[in-house]
Scaffold this active site. Sequence first.
Site, PDB file in Angstrom:
ATOM      1  N   ASP A 170       0.828  -1.207   0.000  1.00  0.00           N
ATOM      2  CA  ASP A 170       0.000   0.000   0.000  1.00  0.00           C
ATOM      3  C   ASP A 170       0.859   1.253   0.000  1.00  0.00           C
ATOM      4  O   ASP A 170       0.444   2.306  -0.475  1.00  0.00           O
ATOM      5  CB  ASP A 170      -0.949  -0.002   1.200  1.00  0.00           C
ATOM      6  CG  ASP A 170      -2.039  -1.041   0.969  1.00  0.00           C
ATOM      7  OD1 ASP A 170      -1.776  -2.236   1.215  1.00  0.00           O
ATOM      8  OD2 ASP A 170      -3.113  -0.670   0.487  1.00  0.00           O
TER       9      ASP A 170
HETATM   10  C1  LIG Z   1      -2.293  -4.538  -5.592  1.00  0.00           C
HETATM   11  S1  LIG Z   1      -3.056  -4.372  -4.107  1.00  0.00           S
HETATM   12  C2  LIG Z   1      -1.789  -4.100  -2.896  1.00  0.00           C
HETATM   13  C3  LIG Z   1      -2.334  -3.833  -1.545  1.00  0.00           C
HETATM   14  O1  LIG Z   1      -3.259  -2.786  -1.629  1.00  0.00           O
HETATM   15  C4  LIG Z   1      -2.992  -5.084  -0.947  1.00  0.00           C
HETATM   16  O2  LIG Z   1      -2.009  -6.017  -0.656  1.00  0.00           O
HETATM   17  C5  LIG Z   1      -3.714  -4.694   0.297  1.00  0.00           C
HETATM   18  O3  LIG Z   1      -3.137  -4.550   1.348  1.00  0.00           O
HETATM   19  C6  LIG Z   1      -5.138  -4.372   0.116  1.00  0.00           C
HETATM   20  O4  LIG Z   1      -5.765  -3.968   1.302  1.00  0.00           O
HETATM   21  P1  LIG Z   1      -7.299  -3.612   1.275  1.00  0.00           P
HETATM   22  O5  LIG Z   1      -7.603  -3.270   2.699  1.00  0.00           O
HETATM   23  O6  LIG Z   1      -8.002  -4.830   0.786  1.00  0.00           O
HETATM   24  O7  LIG Z   1      -7.479  -2.433   0.353  1.00  0.00           O
END
Ligand SMILES: CSC[C@@H](O)[C@@H](O)C(=O)COP(=O)(O)O
Length: 353
Positions: free
Chosen positions: A241
């Site tokens: 993220d």
């Molecule tokens: C290509 S997506 C990478 C990250 O965003 C993913 O691993 C993640 O942590 C997603 O978290 P989320 O809470 O489902 O949005």
Amino acid sequence: MTLEAIRYRAGSLQVLNQLLLPHQTAYDEIRSVQDAYEAIKSMKVRGAPAIAIVGCLSLAVELRAGTGGDDPVTFIRESLCHLTSARPTAVNMGRAARELMEYAENESMEKNSEQLRESVIAWIENMLARDVNDNKKIGNYGAQHILSGVPRDSVTILTHCNTGSLATAGYGTALGVVRSLHALGRLKRVYCTETRPYNQGSRLTAYEAVAEGIPATLITDSMAALTMREMDITAVVVGADRVVANGDTANKVGTYQLAIAAKHHGIPFYVAAPSTSCDLSLESGRDIVIEVRPPEELTSINGVPIAAPGIEVWNPAFDVTPHQLITGGIITELGVFLPSELQAALTGRLTAL
Ligand SMILES: CSC[C@@H](O)[C@@H](O)C(=O)COP(=O)(O)O
């Protein structure tokens, strides 16, 4: 079958409602920036790249409908600020907002409102194609890097959360690496963690793997260390993220303990992320804001209570993996870098945040 999480045709945006997967496939219409904000906040749409793309496309939809009138720049600024506040940890929406605002302000110096709208819409629409292209490069670089380190014909990967077509414009990042290995005929199996509390692994990654015939096995998060010891895991590959200047990486909660377990077992640990997920303005992971989500995500599943009533809950959505544990490298569309190489590799290629 190609999963289409984001359906966009000029002036019309629909998102696959991920709260209903894997049991129901239903698309929700996004008619406004506020619709997108709510879809992102409630996690109908999630995954760092998809959040930014859907947020910006909702703005394109409104701009095409004429919202903002004679002062589109103010409307764009206020919309981007609102969208960025929906989920704080992933940097992608904030980065897109910064770049788009800079572009819109420059364009406004020489264009009238109508021309400005058109060029901002074109900029936004380009995000979809760019993300898919970047993901394919990540898949290719990652697959080659992992294969170069092993003498075997086929490899076994462990991944976390959902980083596939549902989290991006298409193909995926960490799951894109898995897809590329599979396309090369070199993937023996991918182990995907359930990813409590929101179950992105069991609901979404498993759904993508089954839909595409990728050999995959679901495990609970608490089985990860055992799986590393028993199942001959070649590499752990996760998404991100926010990757900061020293390589510390915020990703779905549970990533940190996977990296510790991988280190213990001598398994290379990779982060796969486009450069749009990198943030060189922060020096270390200590500076990353971690989103804390509602207790109900832990205490119930689909509205059915599963925890003792009255228990207190802590529900951070992400954790930070220290760069020392990212032993395989950070796989980007520009190549694979060790955490210590990332800053130099990206300097001059990313706009300042
Ligand atoms: C290509 S997506 C990478 C990250 O965003 C993913 O691993 C993640 O942590 C997603 O978290 P989320 O809470 O489902 O949005």
